[in-house]
Scaffold this motif. Structure first.
Motif, PDB file in Angstrom:
ATOM      1  N   VAL A   1       0.868  -1.176   0.000  1.00 20.41           N
ATOM      2  CA  VAL A   1       0.000   0.000   0.000  1.00 20.41           C
ATOM      3  C   VAL A   1       0.903   1.223   0.000  1.00 20.41           C
ATOM      4  O   VAL A   1       1.640   1.464   0.954  1.00 20.41           O
TER       5      VAL A   1
ATOM      6  N   ASP B   1       1.971   5.256   0.061  1.00 24.10           N
ATOM      7  CA  ASP B   1       1.537   6.427   0.825  1.00 24.10           C
ATOM      8  C   ASP B   1       0.494   7.226   0.060  1.00 24.10           C
ATOM      9  O   ASP B   1      -0.463   7.747   0.641  1.00 24.10           O
TER      10      ASP B   1
ATOM     11  N   VAL C   1      -3.016   5.868   0.578  1.00 24.38           N
ATOM     12  CA  VAL C   1      -3.568   6.231   1.889  1.00 24.38           C
ATOM     13  C   VAL C   1      -3.979   7.704   1.891  1.00 24.38           C
ATOM     14  O   VAL C   1      -5.032   8.061   2.423  1.00 24.38           O
TER      15      VAL C   1
ATOM     16  N   VAL D   1       0.457  12.081   4.934  1.00 26.92           N
ATOM     17  CA  VAL D   1       0.389  10.806   5.654  1.00 26.92           C
ATOM     18  C   VAL D   1       1.784  10.270   5.935  1.00 26.92           C
ATOM     19  O   VAL D   1       2.728  10.558   5.212  1.00 26.92           O
TER      20      VAL D   1
ATOM     21  N   VAL E   1       3.130   6.397   6.663  1.00 30.74           N
ATOM     22  CA  VAL E   1       2.710   5.003   6.706  1.00 30.74           C
ATOM     23  C   VAL E   1       3.867   4.167   7.219  1.00 30.74           C
ATOM     24  O   VAL E   1       4.973   4.229   6.691  1.00 30.74           O
TER      25      VAL E   1
ATOM     26  N   ALA F   1      -0.694   3.974  10.374  1.00 31.60           N
ATOM     27  CA  ALA F   1      -0.615   5.190   9.575  1.00 31.60           C
ATOM     28  C   ALA F   1      -1.015   6.376  10.444  1.00 31.60           C
ATOM     29  O   ALA F   1      -1.834   6.249  11.355  1.00 31.60           O
TER      30      ALA F   1
ATOM     31  N   VAL G   1      -9.623   4.499   6.064  1.00 31.62           N
ATOM     32  CA  VAL G   1      -8.246   3.996   5.917  1.00 31.62           C
ATOM     33  C   VAL G   1      -8.127   2.593   6.498  1.00 31.62           C
ATOM     34  O   VAL G   1      -7.534   1.706   5.876  1.00 31.62           O
TER      35      VAL G   1
ATOM     36  N   ALA H   1      -7.397   0.058   3.562  1.00 32.53           N
ATOM     37  CA  ALA H   1      -5.970  -0.255   3.494  1.00 32.53           C
ATOM     38  C   ALA H   1      -5.534  -1.297   4.517  1.00 32.53           C
ATOM     39  O   ALA H   1      -4.438  -1.835   4.414  1.00 32.53           O
TER      40      ALA H   1
ATOM     41  N   VAL I   1      -4.954   3.288  12.105  1.00 31.96           N
ATOM     42  CA  VAL I   1      -4.704   4.730  12.106  1.00 31.96           C
ATOM     43  C   VAL I   1      -4.476   5.148  13.556  1.00 31.96           C
ATOM     44  O   VAL I   1      -5.373   5.063  14.389  1.00 31.96           O
TER      45      VAL I   1
END
Length: 166
Positions: free
Chosen positions: A45, A47, A50, A95, A97, A102, A131, A135, A139
């Motif tokens: 995944v 950045d 996200v 973001v 990650v 994240a 998120v 993903a 978070v």
């Protein structure tokens, strides 16, 4: 590259950059026929992914007028007028990650009359849900900076050529 085994015996490894050099996270699954089909192979995944998810989730809240600080919005307005450029979903979104987590930073513009505290809470909850759901990352924080309040008459002035010189 660190490797850890969780309670289910799954080896998880995270890379800070994938083969193309993009920053992101890679969640390693198990291999072999004894592993369930959904766990075989790696998932990366980036950045940017996200950031797009967070930007879309923040814009879903009705009290949000726009994302980004003053200069970012000004450059974005010019960019949007160029044919074929589209809108920048990640403007005002930053973001970080990590392996399985994240952190999201948002710069927002709130509609006049909306409760900033309630709006920030709604944005935070929506971003976390989006998120984590899309993903698969936890978070850990969503930091929100309110850069402006959009007044109802601001848009009318800019559309009518609100300057003194025509």
């Amino acid at each position: 590259m660190p490797e850890a085994t969780n309670r289910t015996g799954t080896n998880t490894t995270t890379k800070s950059r994938n083969e193309t050099g993009e920053k992101g996270t890679t969640l390693k699954g198990r291999s072999g026929t004894d592993a369930p089909p959904g766990m075989r192979g790696d998932t990366t995944v980036a950045d940017a992914v996200v950031a797009k998810i967070a930007g879309m989730a923040a814009r879903e809240i009705p009290e949000i007028h726009n994302l980004g600080g003053g200069m970012a919005r000004a450059f974005g307005a010019v960019k949007e007028r160029v044919p074929g450029s589209g809108t920048d979903i990640t403007r005002g979104v930053s973001v970080e990650v990590g392996e399985r987590q994240a952190a999201v930073d948002l710069d927002i513009v709130v509609e006049y009359g909306a409760s900033i505290v309630d709006t920030a809470g709604d944005v935070r909850a929506n971003v976390i849900q989006a998120v984590e759901g899309m993903a698969g990352l936890e978070v850990v924080e969503v930091n929100i900076a309110v850069h402006d309040v959009h007044l109802p008459d601001e848009e009318e002035e800019s559309e009518q050529g609100g300057g003194r010189v025509a």
